[in-house]
Design a protein around this motif. Structure first.
Motif, short mmCIF file in Angstrom:
data_model
loop_
_atom_site.label_atom_id
_atom_site.label_comp_id
_atom_site.label_asym_id
_atom_site.label_seq_id
_atom_site.Cartn_x
_atom_site.Cartn_y
_atom_site.Cartn_z
N GLY A 61 0.79 -1.23 0.00
CA GLY A 61 0.00 0.00 0.00
C GLY A 61 0.82 1.28 0.00
N GLY A 62 2.01 1.25 -0.58
CA GLY A 62 2.82 2.46 -0.68
C GLY A 62 3.89 2.60 0.39
N ARG A 63 4.03 1.59 1.23
CA ARG A 63 5.05 1.66 2.27
C ARG A 63 6.42 1.37 1.66
NH1 ARG A 63 0.41 -0.13 3.83
NH2 ARG A 63 -0.49 0.45 5.83
N SER A 64 7.44 2.05 2.16
CA SER A 64 8.80 1.83 1.68
C SER A 64 9.78 2.00 2.82
CB SER A 64 9.13 2.80 0.54
OG SER A 64 9.15 4.12 1.01
N VAL A 65 11.01 1.60 2.58
CA VAL A 65 12.07 1.77 3.56
C VAL A 65 12.34 3.27 3.74
CG1 VAL A 65 14.53 1.39 3.97
CG2 VAL A 65 13.11 -0.46 3.07
N ALA A 66 12.57 3.68 4.98
CA ALA A 66 12.88 5.08 5.27
C ALA A 66 14.22 5.14 6.00
CB ALA A 66 11.79 5.69 6.14
N VAL A 67 15.03 6.10 5.64
CA VAL A 67 16.29 6.35 6.33
C VAL A 67 16.08 7.58 7.21
CG1 VAL A 67 18.74 6.86 6.09
CG2 VAL A 67 17.61 5.36 4.42
N VAL A 68 16.24 7.40 8.51
CA VAL A 68 15.97 8.44 9.50
C VAL A 68 17.30 8.95 10.05
CG1 VAL A 68 14.82 8.92 11.69
CG2 VAL A 68 13.83 7.28 10.11
N THR A 69 17.48 10.27 10.06
CA THR A 69 18.71 10.87 10.57
C THR A 69 18.38 11.84 11.70
OG1 THR A 69 19.66 10.74 8.36
CG2 THR A 69 20.80 12.15 9.94
N PHE A 70 19.13 11.72 12.79
CA PHE A 70 18.97 12.60 13.95
C PHE A 70 20.12 13.60 14.02
CE2 PHE A 70 16.80 8.65 14.91
CZ PHE A 70 15.57 9.09 15.38
N SER A 71 19.90 14.73 14.67
CA SER A 71 20.92 15.78 14.74
C SER A 71 22.18 15.32 15.48
CB SER A 71 20.36 17.05 15.38
OG SER A 71 19.98 16.81 16.72
N GLY A 72 22.07 14.32 16.34
CA GLY A 72 23.22 13.78 17.03
C GLY A 72 24.12 12.93 16.14
N GLY A 73 23.72 12.75 14.88
CA GLY A 73 24.52 11.99 13.93
C GLY A 73 24.08 10.55 13.73
N SER A 74 23.16 10.06 14.55
CA SER A 74 22.69 8.69 14.42
C SER A 74 21.74 8.57 13.24
CB SER A 74 21.95 8.25 15.69
OG SER A 74 22.81 8.30 16.79
N THR A 75 21.83 7.42 12.56
CA THR A 75 20.96 7.12 11.42
C THR A 75 20.35 5.75 11.64
OG1 THR A 75 22.36 8.41 9.93
CG2 THR A 75 20.89 6.83 8.91
N SER A 76 19.09 5.62 11.28
CA SER A 76 18.38 4.35 11.40
C SER A 76 17.63 4.08 10.11
CB SER A 76 17.40 4.42 12.57
OG SER A 76 16.64 3.23 12.67
N VAL A 77 17.70 2.84 9.64
CA VAL A 77 16.95 2.42 8.46
C VAL A 77 15.72 1.69 8.96
CG1 VAL A 77 16.99 1.05 6.36
CG2 VAL A 77 19.06 2.24 7.09
N ARG A 78 14.56 2.21 8.58
CA ARG A 78 13.30 1.69 9.09
C ARG A 78 12.54 1.00 7.98
NH1 ARG A 78 13.67 1.55 13.86
NH2 ARG A 78 11.46 1.76 14.18
N GLY A 79 12.21 -0.26 8.17
CA GLY A 79 11.43 -1.01 7.18
C GLY A 79 9.94 -0.79 7.36
N PRO A 80 9.19 -1.07 6.30
CA PRO A 80 7.74 -0.88 6.39
C PRO A 80 7.05 -1.88 7.29
CG PRO A 80 8.37 -1.69 4.21
CD PRO A 80 9.61 -1.50 5.01
#
Length: 77
Positions: free
Chosen positions: A58-77
Motif C-alpha cells: 500500500g505504498g510503504r517503503s524503507v525510510a532512512v531516518v537521521t537525527f541531529s546527534g549523527g545517528s541514522t536508522s533504516v526503518r522497514g515498512p
C-alpha cells in the motif's frame, strides 16, 4: 475519475506517513537503548528519506531516518 484516483493516492500517502510517525515514536526507547544514548541523546529528527527501496504493502517503503546527534536508522515498512 482522475480526481478520485488522486484523492486515493493522497489518502494512502497520508496514512503511510502517519503510520511511520507512530511506529517511530513507539520505537524511540529501543533506538535510544541500541544507540546507547539518553532520552535527548539522539537529538532532533533532521531528515527522513522515504523510498530507499521499492514501495509495497500500500505504498510503504524503507525510510532512512537521521537525527541531529549523527545517528541514522533504516526503518522497514
Amino acid at each position: 475519475m482522475l480526481a478520485r484516483e488522486l484523492l486515493d493516492c493522497l489518502r494512502r500517502w497520508i496514512e503511510t506517513r502517519l503510520e511511520f510517525a507512530e511506529r517511530l515514536l513507539t520505537d524511540l526507547p529501543e533506538l535510544r537503548h541500541r544507540f546507547g544514548v539518553s532520552a535527548g541523546g539522539l537529538g532532533d529528527l533532521v531528515d527522513v528519506g522515504f523510498g530507499a527501496e521499492d514501495s509495497h504493502r500500500g505504498g510503504r517503503s524503507v525510510a532512512v531516518v537521521t537525527f541531529s546527534g549523527g545517528s541514522t536508522s533504516v526503518r522497514g515498512p
